[in-house]
Scaffold this motif. Sequence first.
Motif, short mmCIF file in Angstrom:
data_model
loop_
_atom_site.label_atom_id
_atom_site.label_comp_id
_atom_site.label_asym_id
_atom_site.label_seq_id
_atom_site.Cartn_x
_atom_site.Cartn_y
_atom_site.Cartn_z
N TRP B 57 1.01 -1.28 -0.04
CA TRP B 57 -0.04 -0.01 -0.06
C TRP B 57 0.75 1.32 -0.15
CZ3 TRP B 57 -0.81 3.52 4.37
CH2 TRP B 57 -1.78 4.50 4.26
N ASN B 58 1.98 1.12 0.74
CA ASN B 58 2.85 2.30 0.79
C ASN B 58 3.69 2.72 -0.52
OD1 ASN B 58 3.55 3.88 2.88
ND2 ASN B 58 5.57 3.05 3.17
N GLU B 59 4.21 1.56 -1.17
CA GLU B 59 4.68 2.00 -2.44
C GLU B 59 3.96 1.96 -3.59
OE1 GLU B 59 8.42 1.20 -1.17
OE2 GLU B 59 8.24 1.45 -3.36
N LEU B 60 2.62 1.61 -3.37
CA LEU B 60 1.44 1.96 -4.66
C LEU B 60 0.85 3.25 -4.32
CD1 LEU B 60 0.32 -1.87 -5.15
CD2 LEU B 60 1.94 -0.57 -6.81
N GLY B 61 1.04 3.91 -3.25
CA GLY B 61 0.37 5.10 -2.96
C GLY B 61 0.33 6.21 -4.00
N GLY B 62 1.42 6.25 -4.72
CA GLY B 62 1.54 7.54 -5.67
C GLY B 62 1.09 7.09 -7.09
N VAL B 63 0.70 6.10 -7.19
CA VAL B 63 0.30 5.40 -8.69
C VAL B 63 -1.12 6.09 -9.04
CG1 VAL B 63 -0.25 3.51 -10.01
CG2 VAL B 63 1.68 3.21 -8.19
N ASP B 64 -0.83 6.35 -10.37
CA ASP B 64 -2.02 6.99 -11.24
C ASP B 64 -2.82 5.84 -11.74
OD1 ASP B 64 -2.77 8.87 -13.97
OD2 ASP B 64 -4.18 8.44 -12.59
N TRP B 65 -4.04 5.35 -10.82
CA TRP B 65 -4.65 4.27 -11.14
C TRP B 65 -5.81 4.42 -12.58
CZ3 TRP B 65 -3.06 0.08 -9.41
CH2 TRP B 65 -2.17 0.03 -8.06
N ASN B 66 -5.76 5.72 -12.94
CA ASN B 66 -7.04 6.06 -13.86
C ASN B 66 -6.25 5.87 -15.26
OD1 ASN B 66 -9.29 6.34 -12.42
ND2 ASN B 66 -8.46 8.07 -11.46
N GLN B 67 -4.76 5.92 -15.30
CA GLN B 67 -4.05 5.64 -16.36
C GLN B 67 -4.54 4.31 -17.19
OE1 GLN B 67 0.22 4.76 -16.67
NE2 GLN B 67 -0.04 4.78 -14.26
N PRO B 68 -4.53 4.27 -18.46
CA PRO B 68 -4.88 3.17 -19.22
C PRO B 68 -3.68 1.77 -18.93
CG PRO B 68 -3.67 4.62 -20.75
CD PRO B 68 -3.89 5.49 -19.70
#
Lengths: 190, 80
Positions: B57-68
């Motif tokens: 969860w910490n590592e994936l916090g800054g990911v843009d999940w709406n990108q294709p």
Amino acid sequence: MHFPFLIKIHGGEMEKPAIFMRKHPLILFGQSLLYLALLTGPYIAYLVLRDVAVEWLNHPTLGPAVLLLVTLYDLFVLLLFYAAYMDWYLDIWVVTNERIVDVNQHGVFGREIAELQLSKVQDVASEQKGVFATIFHYGLIRVQSAGEKAQFEFAGIPYPHDIARKILELVQADQKWHREALAQEIKGTQ
Amino acid sequence: MLPLYIILIPFALFAGGVLLYGLLTMISLYNFGGDFSAFLATFLFWAGAATVLFFAWNELGGVDWNQPLLNFSIFSSASF
């Protein structure tokens, strides 16, 4: 630990557990080391293939996918360790003053209980083979019976020779009780 | 085009399955009388799972999940 499978025996009294056995903790320790090695696998792969790993992890879509996959892998290995512990903990042998009860756990929902009356025991053998088995005093016990299941085996038992001797003493005491009970019965009918 | 958060669905299903199986294992263990070693193994499992999920969860916090999920834009300006 409680034993729900104990029964009432001669005279209406409950049978008494005399010996309670589980596999030697070293068996579980060895399995734990394996799961620990599996758990560290992805991190060692990262260190060995650092350039490729950094490229993948920095990718906007591949990076999150790889991280989620590694997370799932770690969770799965943890579950395998917990299941192995449960299997070690719930596989038990109980020798009472009347029977030998072999409880085998199969996964979460499977449990097999086999029993052998002490009066049907024909032979008890113990075996200790190998470097670790000799140093840490664990081995195999084999009980030969006249019942439906001809042989009971329990591997990885601590101090197998002492346990085999105690089982033989219980068998002799039980067979003596049955002989005396039979003699009393015959005397009563005469 | 599928958004990236789609990959969270199979992840959540598998992770949920693992945690459920862990819970069933714990219930089975204590139904037959657990002692200190059972408590230790249970603690190690849940603490380990919590640690792994926390770090993810910490590592994936800054990911843009709406990108294709699959980026086909590199093919859009191809010419022969």
